[in-house]
Design an enzyme around this catalytic site. Structure first.
Site: not given
Lengths: 100, 495
Positions: B70, B313
């Site tokens: 390919e 957080e």
């Protein structure tokens, strides 16, 4: 005048095979027959057996066997198979225009 | 673990070097066999094929052949540079050889009569012999089917190539494209018959999130892990699979106690946490999870232990200021080399990437204690399934390190409730601490209870606690109130 009729244009053909298989032998004889008929006097054929020289397939990126490569006149053309279909072989070599 | 003793000879395998895959496949690819790697566009098939050779060269000096149908070799060389693989250098060393069977874009090809793919086979045999290759990748089958009109010839020739490779004792991979993530293995419906073994790579869109997985569908005559395993692609390393069920439950259990950093909490837990346990602290926002985390780290540093905090957080500045407010000096701990704080936004990377980075940091820093505040923040960037795998994988990894881990989880509702995190990991954790708001007579109070303490007795009361400039202080149980954990506290002192 086309390339095939012009004796000044040298046709350089290379046929890749792998051993003396029925397909290889058929391709060689079919090629000679077609060349004698259409390119008499101005063609050369080089047969490369990949069982002996596998590395030579690299340059022309050969995958299938037999493969015929038209090196000259340019552009390069490839025809795969034992060349038993004369019609398709002639079209592939551009010795005959594509029909249909 | 069950030990399975087979009566027939086991097929020998070679380790690919692709991290995680060797675990899933119970030792790598079957030696001398052909394995089909099938996936949709963009599922990392070519990368897998390249990495199989690259790892072989880097790990054991195994020479490899790359057959490309390919992409052109130049493109492949360029594309994998960013992963740290220098194919050109390997070619110069005689460790890598391309067999270029990529289609010529300008030449069209005419077929006349019978043919086979003997030239391809001859070139492969020549290449294998030239550099003494033991690995081979072919990429991809779809592209070679596209080059020839007669699929039957291609099919039978692929059989022949696989057979010859087996005779040459070359372990090989063939890649093949599929049009759907779930359905038939390959586009031509023949690929699975060419290879003894089939690996599927997926790149699935799930709830707007891309998730890569690999699955071994068939491994003839040999064992492997079943099901889909998430993987990720890391710059400089390539494909990294995250085997989950491949992990063994062989963690040792320690009876050595460590301090939670809070004397009251230690007492409730029957003398502290166990040294290699996983503790989950769960509660609504503002109930004191970050405080428990901070004290846990302080408790470690006080005893000369190395502590690691993953904060998802709050920022570094916020965390350091919080700690200071509770009388804890994070900066001094860091200077002493006893603390490392890693802050990251959950959204900054995929869950798989986070996991790999966390594992890397843990392996390099070698902490005695690890805290994650909060684990539930990661729920935002994952599918429920992906999140569950992340939690289980992280937990297992930490347990293998034999260090203490404290995870926090934020419950979605203010009163009571459980989070997804709890549901997923409650069985994996050794201890669970619940923090709850308790609303009584017009005021909001806070309660803490130790719900579970594996291998130890613990206080079962729900204790009220206060927070001041020196941290958390546990007080008396809420004797007259029921329904706290359910989020529905009722005063029953007169009932």
């Amino acid at each position: 005048m086309t390339d095939s009729q012009n004796p000044a244009v040298a046709w350089c053909l290379r046929l890749y095979i792998a051993g003396q298989t029925p397909k290889s032998l058929a391709a060689i004889s079919n090629l000679h027959r077609i060349c004698e008929e259409h390119l008499a006097g101005h063609f050369s054929i080089e047969v490369i057996d990949l069982l002996e020289n596998a590395q030579l397939a690299e340059g022309d990126k050969i995958i299938a066997i037999p493969t015929l490569v038209r090196k000259l006149p340019e552009p390069i053309r490839k025809i795969i198979g034992d060349l038993s279909d004369t019609e398709k072989t002639l079209v592939g070599l551009q010795l005959k225009p594509k029909t249909g | 673990m069950f030990t399975h003793v087979p009566n027939y000879p086991q097929i020998e395998k070679i380790e690919t070097g692709i991290i995680g895959f060797d675990l899933i496949s119970s030792g790598g690819l079957p030696k001398g066999r052909t394995t089909l790697v099938s996936g949709t566009a963009g599922s990392a098939k070519t990368l897998f094929a390249v990495q199989f050779l690259a790892e072989g060269i880097q790990r054991s000096g195994d020479a490899g052949i790359f057959v490309t149908f390919e992409e052109e070799p130049a493109d492949i060389r360029r594309n994998v540079k960013s992963l740290g693989w220098d194919i050109e250098a390997w070619e110069a060393e005689g460790k890598w050889l391309f067999v270029d069977a990529s289609p010529d874009p300008v030449q069209d090809q005419v077929e006349s009569g019978r043919y086979d793919l003997g030239a391809l086979l001859a070139r492969i045999e020549y290449a294998v012999a030239k550099i003494g290759a033991t690995r081979l990748s072919m990429d991809s089958l779809g592209a070679i089917f596209a080059q020839f009109r007669d699929a039957a010839i291609v099919r039978s020739e692929l059989f022949r190539i696989a057979y010859v490779l087996r005779q040459l004792k070359v372990t090989s991979i063939m890649t093949s494209e599929r049009t759907q993530e779930y359905g038939e293995i390959g586009r031509f419906g023949v690929e699975e018959f060419v290879a003894d073994n089939v690996l599927i790579l997926r790149n699935v869109l799930e709830d707007e999130k891309r998730r890569r997985t690999m699955e071994i569908l068939k491994y003839r005559g040999t064992s492997h892990q079943k099901g889909e395993f998430p993987f990720t692609i890391v710059s400089g390393r390539g494909i990294l699979a995250i085997p989950l069920s491949a992990m063994e439950l062989n963690q040792k259990s320690s009876i050595v106690r460590i301090s939670s950093g809070n004397d009251d909490l230690d007492r409730m837990c029957g003398g502290g946490f166990f040294r290699d346990s996983i503790i989950l602290a769960s509660g609504a926002t503002g109930t004191g999870k970050t405080l428990i985390t901070t004290e846990f780290l302080k408790g470690g540093a006080k005893h000369g232990e190395r502590c690691l905090l993953f904060a998802f957080e709050e920022s570094r500045e916020q965390l350091f200021r919080n700690a200071e407010g509770w009388g804890i000096d994070f900066e001094a701990m860091e200077t002493a080399g006893l603390l490392k704080v890693v802050c990251a936004y959950p959204e900054s990377a995929s869950l798989e990437d986070h996991l790999i980075e966390m594992k890397d940091i843990i392996e390099h820093y070698k902490p005695n204690r690890i805290a994650v505040d909060s684990l539930s923040a990661m729920e935002r960037v994952a599918t429920p399934k992906g999140f569950r795998e992340f939690v289980i994988s992280l937990t297992s990894f930490i347990k293998h390190q034999e260090v203490a881990g404290l995870f926090t989880s934020t419950t979605p509702t203010l009163m009571g409730g459980t989070s997804v995190t709890e549901t997923h990991i409650s069985t994996l954790t050794d201890s669970i601490i619940l923090l709850r708001y308790v609303e009584t007579n017009g005021s909001m109070r806070r309660g803490l209870t130790v719900l579970k303490m594996r291998g130890s007795i613990h206080d079962k009361d729900i204790l009220e606690f206060n927070i001041d400039g020196t941290g958390m202080h546990l007080g008396e149980p809420f004797h007259h109130i029921t329904g706290i954990l359910a989020g529905n506290p009722r005063d029953v002192s007169f009932g």
